[in-house]
Design an enzyme around this catalytic site. Structure first.
Site, PDB file in Angstrom:
ATOM      1  N   TYR A   1     -11.111  -4.680   2.927  1.00 41.78           N
ATOM      2  CA  TYR A   1     -10.239  -4.254   4.023  1.00 41.78           C
ATOM      3  C   TYR A   1     -11.105  -4.089   5.264  1.00 41.78           C
ATOM      4  O   TYR A   1     -12.003  -3.242   5.288  1.00 41.78           O
ATOM      5  CB  TYR A   1      -9.583  -2.922   3.642  1.00 41.78           C
ATOM      6  CG  TYR A   1      -8.509  -2.419   4.582  1.00 41.78           C
ATOM      7  CD1 TYR A   1      -8.676  -2.377   5.957  1.00 41.78           C
ATOM      8  CD2 TYR A   1      -7.297  -1.955   4.059  1.00 41.78           C
ATOM      9  CE1 TYR A   1      -7.681  -1.904   6.787  1.00 41.78           C
ATOM     10  CE2 TYR A   1      -6.293  -1.460   4.888  1.00 41.78           C
ATOM     11  CZ  TYR A   1      -6.502  -1.446   6.250  1.00 41.78           C
ATOM     12  OH  TYR A   1      -5.527  -0.957   7.080  1.00 41.78           O
TER      13      TYR A   1
ATOM     14  N   GLU B   1       0.870  -1.178   0.000  1.00 43.27           N
ATOM     15  CA  GLU B   1       0.000   0.000   0.000  1.00 43.27           C
ATOM     16  C   GLU B   1       0.899   1.217   0.000  1.00 43.27           C
ATOM     17  O   GLU B   1       1.767   1.352   0.862  1.00 43.27           O
ATOM     18  CB  GLU B   1      -0.818   0.049   1.292  1.00 43.27           C
ATOM     19  CG  GLU B   1      -2.144  -0.623   1.243  1.00 43.27           C
ATOM     20  CD  GLU B   1      -2.859  -0.461   2.577  1.00 43.27           C
ATOM     21  OE1 GLU B   1      -2.708   0.602   3.223  1.00 43.27           O
ATOM     22  OE2 GLU B   1      -3.534  -1.401   2.984  1.00 43.27           O
TER      23      GLU B   1
ATOM     24  N   ASP C   1      -6.280   9.320   9.907  1.00 39.03           N
ATOM     25  CA  ASP C   1      -4.977   8.812  10.324  1.00 39.03           C
ATOM     26  C   ASP C   1      -4.519   9.373  11.652  1.00 39.03           C
ATOM     27  O   ASP C   1      -4.752  10.533  11.979  1.00 39.03           O
ATOM     28  CB  ASP C   1      -3.930   9.135   9.249  1.00 39.03           C
ATOM     29  CG  ASP C   1      -4.080   8.216   8.054  1.00 39.03           C
ATOM     30  OD1 ASP C   1      -4.013   6.990   8.249  1.00 39.03           O
ATOM     31  OD2 ASP C   1      -4.288   8.718   6.926  1.00 39.03           O
TER      32      ASP C   1
END
Lengths: 277, 404
Positions: A177, A49, A60
């Protein structure tokens, strides 16, 4: 078959789970970032990734925020990122390891989804994980991704219930995911039991492989994930190793790249130590 | 469903889009919660008991309706349009922010949420949220850029006195955008128990529509008050715009009255040409940030650039998506006023009307000062005085070189 599909088929044949490694493109700078990218498969990464640095990475935690700031400061753009992947394919001759771009939708939108997909595919990129593009908004990207043979890996979360899962899966290809914790990247970790339950639940809805990420820091944790999922995704802990390899002026110390690879090798050993049926 | 060509008031569509703008660009973790919020809001909206409770709080707690005040001395000085000030600075907590917060915190309670978070720029939304949370006895955390913590110190202390925890955010330029990033990061980790009380008409659907609905009390009152005062609708509306909630609240009830000229004033900072401004509609282009597509200040690549404004409440590189849509439709005019113009207008209103306006509202006033003299004397102009300026006194003093 896309590179991602082939890689998961191979992993299945090898009776093991895969290791997906996240790095931010061009962290800490274009050249060192490329050296890391280039060596990931040999260190044990099964899929890569590559994060596109963005000014406002809302999903994040501090590790990846800082990595993005280092890369932006080093002048990393989408074009530089594409070039890096092109160079990887050419110099290493590796046409098997899938590379996914991870990031936020605005960078795709500004270039235009159609042009972005065309250029990404031409550079040797295999798909996208776009954090802020849920199925509700995925229509404007999906047709262009399909037309260019790119996979779109969508995220599912603990909050994605059985009623909603089909909508997510409809837009997902390559793999799904599973974001194993409520929260941002690089903070808390899920229990093995919770991961097992959720992966089983997702697998009742799809034949797609399931990758699990968020909060995986040690080879043991990676191995625990590998027991239940088709791949373990590690990101923040890797970019923390990049940061640890910088001196006080932000320059890469000689042991930065080997340090990152040694850590990835330990993770890979953890994942590969788990035999699957 | 696109809005009927005969109305500007039917948006957004069922997916939260105003034409190209709006939407729900959020992490999957939040999506189910946002859908739940939408459902809960639609139910509350249709529930007379919820509306009754909100109405009671707005009148008995917040002090609504706020007056529509004819600013006679200001009008005489400008020599043109008849200037009315919508006195939303007189609300409890000192700005229009309380209108929205009371609605959202009532909703949070109804949804059984046990914690409220908010982002704030000038601190007005933070103070309003801290206030409502004190009233409803709900723990409250306010995210605020550390630059804003410094320049709006009185509001930081107010929030703390009201029992809220203020978390300074040091990332980026440490202003409103960064506070919103951090609030979203908190929310994604706590979304099952936490209600995110967004302060403006931005963010993922249903926030832009929900916050607008709660703020429309401003325009609804103006409509009624102007009919009482003058027997007709106003001719011109002026409001400042950061995210755009006070402006949307004033504008929306008048969007379908084609005779009403509507003007939004963005913050031009040190001037649009300087590049140091917060005028996303004038100096930006469509992009995706904080859950919606809207006009954003950004570079060629799509990296978000830093906004600049003397006013912490306008210091944001985006704007509510419905404003972006109204700009494209041409229904609302969007202009800008600089830091200097706002400071000058701030001082003028103090002296001529005895009202200290918030620096945010001073931007609307700055444009009113430019516009009113060119309008005929029978032109009824309403400017939204969205906040009071007590919080800005230390900053103005510093700018004028005065020690207090």
């Amino acid at each position: 078959m896309s590179r991602i599909e082939k890689r998961f088929a191979q992993l299945k044949a090898d009776k093991r789970a895969g290791l997906v490694t996240y790095i931010t493109a061009g962290d800490p700078n274009a050249e060192v970032g490329y050296q890391i990218l280039k060596g990931l498969p040999a260190a044990g990464a099964d899929l890569i990734e590559l994060g596109m640095p963005f000014t406002d990475p809302m999903a994040d935690g501090p590790s990846i925020q800082l990595a993005g700031q280092r890369a932006l400061k080093a002048g990393i753009t989408v074009d530089v990122t594409f070039d890096m992947v092109r160079r990887f394919r050419k110099e290493t001759g590796d046409n098997d390891t899938p590379i996914l771009l991870m990031g936020y939708y605005n960078l795709v939108y500004q270039r235009g989804a159609e042009r972005f997909c065309k250029e990404a595919a031409a550079a040797g990129i295999d798909g996208f994980i776009l954090v802020d593009l849920p199925p509700e908004e995925a229509d404007e990207l999906k047709p262009h991704a399909v037309a260019n043979g790119l996979d779109t890996v969508l995220l599912t979360a603990p909050t994605t219930d059985d009623k909603r899962l089909p909508a997510v899966l409809k837009y997902s290809s390559g793999f799904v995911y599973f974001v194993s914790v409520l929260g941002i990247t690089g903070t808390t970790s899920a229990s093995e039991e919770a991961v097992r339950t959720h992966v089983e639940r997702i697998k009742r809805h799809t034949k797609l492989p399931v990758g699990v990420g968020f909060g995986i820091k040690t080879p043991d944790q990676a191995a625990a994930i590998a027991r239940h999922a088709d791949a373990a995704v590690v990101g923040s802990a890797i970019v923390d190793r990049v940061k640890a390899g910088l001196d006080d002026n932000g320059k890469a110390k000689p042991d930065l790249v080997p340090g990152v690879f040694a850590y990835i090798k330990a993770l890979a050993d953890g994942v590969r130590g788990v035999r699957k049926a | 469903m696109s809005p009927s060509p005969n109305s500007f008031r039917t948006g957004p569509d069922e997916r939260g889009h105003f034409g190209l703008f709006g939407g729900r660009y959020v992490a999957e973790t939040l999506m189910p919660l946002i859908l739940e919020l939408e459902k809960a809001y639609n139910e509350a909206k249709a529930d007379p008991q919820f509306q009754g409770e909100l109405k009671y709080l707005l009148s008995q707690y917040a002090g609504r309706p706020s007056p529509l005040y004819y600013a006679e001395r200001l009008t005489k000085k400008l020599g043109g349009a008849k200037v009315y000030l919508k006195r939303d600075e007189l609300n409890h907590t000192g700005s229009h922010k309380i209108n929205n917060v009371l609605g959202q915190v009532l909703l949070a309670k109804r949804m059984g949420k046990t914690r409220v978070i908010a982002e704030t720029g000038a601190g007005q939304h933070g103070v309003a949220t801290a206030t409502a949370c004190a009233l409803f006895d709900i723990p409250c955390v306010v995210f605020m850029g550390s630059v804003d913590v410094d320049r709006q110190a009185p509001n930081v202390f107010r929030m703390k006195m009201l029992g809220a925890e203020v978390r300074p955010v040091k990332a980026g330029a440490a202003t409103l955008k960064d506070a919103m990033n951090e609030a979203l990061r908190d929310w994604v980790a706590t979304c099952e128990t936490t209600f995110y009380c967004i302060g403006t008409v931005a963010g993922p659907h249903p926030y832009p529509a929900m916050v607008r609905d709660f703020q429309c009390v401003i325009g609804d009152e103006v409509r009624k008050q102007m009919m009482e005062a003058e027997g007709r609708l106003p001719d011109t509306l002026v409001a400042c715009i950061g995210g755009g909630s006070n402006a949307m609240g004033l504008f929306h009830p008048f969007l379908d009255d084609s005779g009403v000229r509507i003007i939004g004033v963005e913050a031009a900072g040190r001037g649009i040409d300087s590049g140091e401004h917060a005028a996303s509609l004038t100096g930006g282009r469509p992009g995706v940030l904080h859950g919606n597509r809207t006009y954003l200040l950004q570079d060629k690549e799509g990296q978000i650039t830093e906004a600049h404004s003397i006013s912490a409440g306008l210091d944001y590189p985006g704007i509510g998506p419905e404003h972006s849509w109204l700009k494209e439709k041409g229904r609302v005019e969007y202009v800008s006023a600089t830091d200097d113009e706002a400071v000058e207008a701030f001082q003028l209103l103090c002296k001529i009307e005895g009202i200290i306006p918030a620096l945010e509202s001073a931007h609307a006033l700055a444009h009113t000062l430019k516009l009113a003299p060119s309008l005929p004397k029978d032109n009824l102009l309403v400017m939204n005085l969205s906040g009071r300026g007590d919080k800005d006194v230390p900053q103005i003093a510093a700018r004028l070189g005065v020690e207090i």
